[in-house]
Write a protein that holds these residues in place. Sequence first.
Motif, mmCIF file in Angstrom:
data_model
loop_
_atom_site.group_PDB
_atom_site.id
_atom_site.type_symbol
_atom_site.label_atom_id
_atom_site.label_comp_id
_atom_site.label_asym_id
_atom_site.label_seq_id
_atom_site.Cartn_x
_atom_site.Cartn_y
_atom_site.Cartn_z
ATOM 1 N N TRP A 33 0.837 -1.199 0.000
ATOM 2 C CA TRP A 33 0.000 0.000 0.000
ATOM 3 C C TRP A 33 0.871 1.247 0.000
ATOM 4 O O TRP A 33 2.072 1.185 0.293
ATOM 5 C CB TRP A 33 -0.997 0.001 1.159
ATOM 6 N N VAL A 34 0.260 2.373 -0.378
ATOM 7 C CA VAL A 34 0.952 3.642 -0.534
ATOM 8 C C VAL A 34 0.150 4.711 0.190
ATOM 9 O O VAL A 34 -1.090 4.688 0.190
ATOM 10 C CB VAL A 34 1.098 4.016 -2.023
ATOM 11 N N THR A 35 0.846 5.654 0.806
ATOM 12 C CA THR A 35 0.167 6.782 1.442
ATOM 13 C C THR A 35 0.883 8.078 1.094
ATOM 14 O O THR A 35 2.094 8.078 0.799
ATOM 15 C CB THR A 35 0.094 6.589 2.970
ATOM 16 N N GLU A 36 0.147 9.188 1.119
ATOM 17 C CA GLU A 36 0.658 10.482 0.691
ATOM 18 C C GLU A 36 0.076 11.555 1.622
ATOM 19 O O GLU A 36 -1.145 11.691 1.719
ATOM 20 C CB GLU A 36 0.233 10.728 -0.759
ATOM 21 N N MET A 37 0.958 12.310 2.311
ATOM 22 C CA MET A 37 0.537 13.320 3.279
ATOM 23 C C MET A 37 0.957 14.714 2.829
ATOM 24 O O MET A 37 2.064 14.897 2.318
ATOM 25 C CB MET A 37 1.181 13.066 4.647
ATOM 26 N N VAL A 38 0.072 15.695 3.069
ATOM 27 C CA VAL A 38 0.387 17.110 2.890
ATOM 28 C C VAL A 38 0.058 17.808 4.210
ATOM 29 O O VAL A 38 -1.107 17.871 4.603
ATOM 30 C CB VAL A 38 -0.413 17.733 1.736
ATOM 31 N N ILE A 39 1.087 18.316 4.894
ATOM 32 C CA ILE A 39 0.915 18.932 6.211
ATOM 33 C C ILE A 39 1.291 20.407 6.112
ATOM 34 O O ILE A 39 2.481 20.745 6.003
ATOM 35 C CB ILE A 39 1.792 18.224 7.269
ATOM 36 N N PRO A 40 0.312 21.317 6.122
ATOM 37 C CA PRO A 40 0.633 22.752 6.059
ATOM 38 C C PRO A 40 1.506 23.174 7.246
ATOM 39 O O PRO A 40 1.273 22.738 8.382
ATOM 40 C CB PRO A 40 -0.740 23.425 6.124
ATOM 41 N N PHE A 41 2.504 24.007 6.996
ATOM 42 C CA PHE A 41 3.361 24.467 8.080
ATOM 43 C C PHE A 41 2.593 25.301 9.097
ATOM 44 O O PHE A 41 2.992 25.385 10.265
ATOM 45 C CB PHE A 41 4.550 25.252 7.526
ATOM 46 N N GLU A 42 1.462 25.908 8.681
ATOM 47 C CA GLU A 42 0.664 26.670 9.636
ATOM 48 C C GLU A 42 0.027 25.767 10.690
ATOM 49 O O GLU A 42 -0.414 26.240 11.732
ATOM 50 C CB GLU A 42 -0.425 27.461 8.905
ATOM 51 N N THR A 43 -0.021 24.456 10.427
ATOM 52 C CA THR A 43 -0.535 23.503 11.416
ATOM 53 C C THR A 43 0.470 23.260 12.538
ATOM 54 O O THR A 43 0.094 22.899 13.649
ATOM 55 C CB THR A 43 -0.879 22.173 10.716
ATOM 56 N N LEU A 44 1.758 23.456 12.237
ATOM 57 C CA LEU A 44 2.822 23.134 13.180
ATOM 58 C C LEU A 44 3.284 24.385 13.919
ATOM 59 O O LEU A 44 3.029 25.510 13.510
ATOM 60 C CB LEU A 44 4.010 22.521 12.434
#
Length: 725
Positions: free
Chosen positions: A175-186
């Motif tokens: 399986w494959v996964t792909e994440m996009v985490i905005p820096f404004e979240t951190l």
Amino acid sequence: MRGPGVRAGGTATLGLILVLAGHASAQGDHDQVLEVPLVEEIPVADGRLDEEVWALAAVADGFIQTEPVEGAEPTFATEVLVAYTPDALLVAARLEDDDPDAVVARQYRRDADLESDDNFLLFLDTYHDHRSAFYFITNAVGTRQDGLVQNEGAVLNNEWDGVWRVGSRLTRDGWVTEMVIPFETLRFPSGTSEFGVNFGRQVARTRELSFWAPIDNDWGFNAMWRVSAYGVMHGLENANPGGRIKLKPFGVAGVTGEGEERAGTADLGLDAKVSLGSNLNLDVTVNTDFAQVEADEQQVNLTRFELFFPEQREFFLENAGVFQVGERTRSFEPPETLLFFSRRIGLSEDGEILPILGGARVTGKLGATDVGAFHIRQQEFEGVSPATGFTALRLRRDVLERSSIGVMALDRSEAGGEAHRVGAADFSWAPTEATSFGGFAAASSTPGVEGRQSAFGLNGQAGNDRWNLFGNYADIGEGFRSELGFVPRTGVRKIRVEGTWSPRIGRFGIRQIFVGPNVIRITEPDGSIQTENLQFGPFVLFNDGSNLFFAFSRNTEGLSESFELRDGVEIAEGQYVTKDFMTMASTSESHRISFNLFAMNNGFFDGRLRVYSPGVAVKPHPRVRLQVNYSRSEVRLPQENGDFNTNLVVLRGLVALSPDAFIRGLLQWNDDDGNFSGNVQLRWNYRPGSDIYVVYNERQHFGTDSMEPSYRELLAKLTWYWVPG
């Protein structure tokens, strides 16, 4: 939301024993370093990895097992790809598996506990302080779970919800996964060029756990939170922390009915987050509303002490670990002495909702110092509570490698009334990687209360994967009060000592056995016993996550005065000695049908108490989950009306429409208080950070003597997440 799914077992009971496995052994330095490239494109998070950014990304591979064979090569390869734009961190993973049909992916709901599924984990130490981190977890259908880690797992905030996107899919190779985490979240210091980082993977059917930066299993339950063992990502100097202001206005409307009466309601409110710099945030709440919070799971109280119900409201859960000061207990146990307990705000002693006008909170980090401060105004609720202000101030400074010192002040003031205050100091000290110590001291000021208004406690622990010793001492003055805390026993001295031997078996499907004594002694100021318990028994952990625990104990209960157990049943003062037996068992939650059982046959003062509590969870479809638990208590006491039974049925159901939308229900029937209640919620996360909720609550009283009217409530709530500019 519970902790993420990388523990070797499948239930909270497993957490109990894995904690006993200790949390320290030398890790050493690691060479895991990523040079992360800056790219221009933010990919669509769909799990396809067909964008050019992934060809440019840094590659992290060479994972190492933590469980079941520490240091071994994993059964299946894992490759992680990392890049970033000025606005977002981009992470993808290819997780090979020679039997894709065996990949477990049965959780669809946001914030579901993913420990029963195959999962991929991302840990980000954005301050690079080797102590705290964000975590993000997903499975093969793209379910999101996230939270915060403080002090290398001493405090976990599993209720934090970040704004991020993820997409996963099964392939012919796994399986494959792909994440996009905005820096404004951190949160991270302005101009930073590096984060601490680790990646992890769990294979559900074998409970195999592996990490990119190797984690020693001597840390047991806390192994994954060993932030100081993480690797490093370089090259992030172009990361933009995002907007200074994040707004979440909301509207709520509905109708409530009590008996034959009906009333409509509509309201508006606002939650806002304001950056006071790269390391401090101001949270503001106006006309606070918690319509979306799930009802408490009922409990039957057969003790003379207050029961603990966990906090479930997001505003109070975010960064709650900063304010955690008090007596140390295991993560699976309710606290014994907790100086700050947010359920004292906005809820009556009976759990009735009290209106909150609003408040503000500042949290973050100034150099090596954690900062926490808030003030909440609770409106007057006629006949229940006057207008009340709640204030908390907290400072905790990192010292040495994994140690800290801190202070805290609490104040609860009623309008036109008296103020109740608590001041406290605490410390944690880890002189070696195999030992840790901690403690607190506190004093209260409560008008009209007699006796010593102070409390203190000390604790220590040493051990590794094969043995562990734990000790705790607490002294709570008879006049000590914390009107903002949970302090069920006062005027006592408590000693607790535990020892555990935990060999790894590797045969008959058994992974590890934990066995050892647990001794608790609680006395009153004159030395007389209030509670003494000597317990011994093994916990057996199987390779698939199933487990079995049973224990024998000798218990002493001392009563300096009589108390009423229930109407017409009084327990006389005196000392009662009993011999008790308890057993718990559960099958792996990775299976479509799983079972659990708790049973107890105890002496109960001068009589007997038997408890039977079976449960079953059924997952007929990956998007459907049903769970029922039944608990029956049979009390047999020699006095009149001393023979009685209680029955509690809890039914949970979930239908996941997608990873971003679900319907869940909680139905409860409790014949001890003549109460039936229902809570049904639809949640749709229609865009990142924004939700629509529809909530129905009902409470019915039954029994010929019940004069309580029925209660019904139907509410709809819309939240909208907006970052100006």
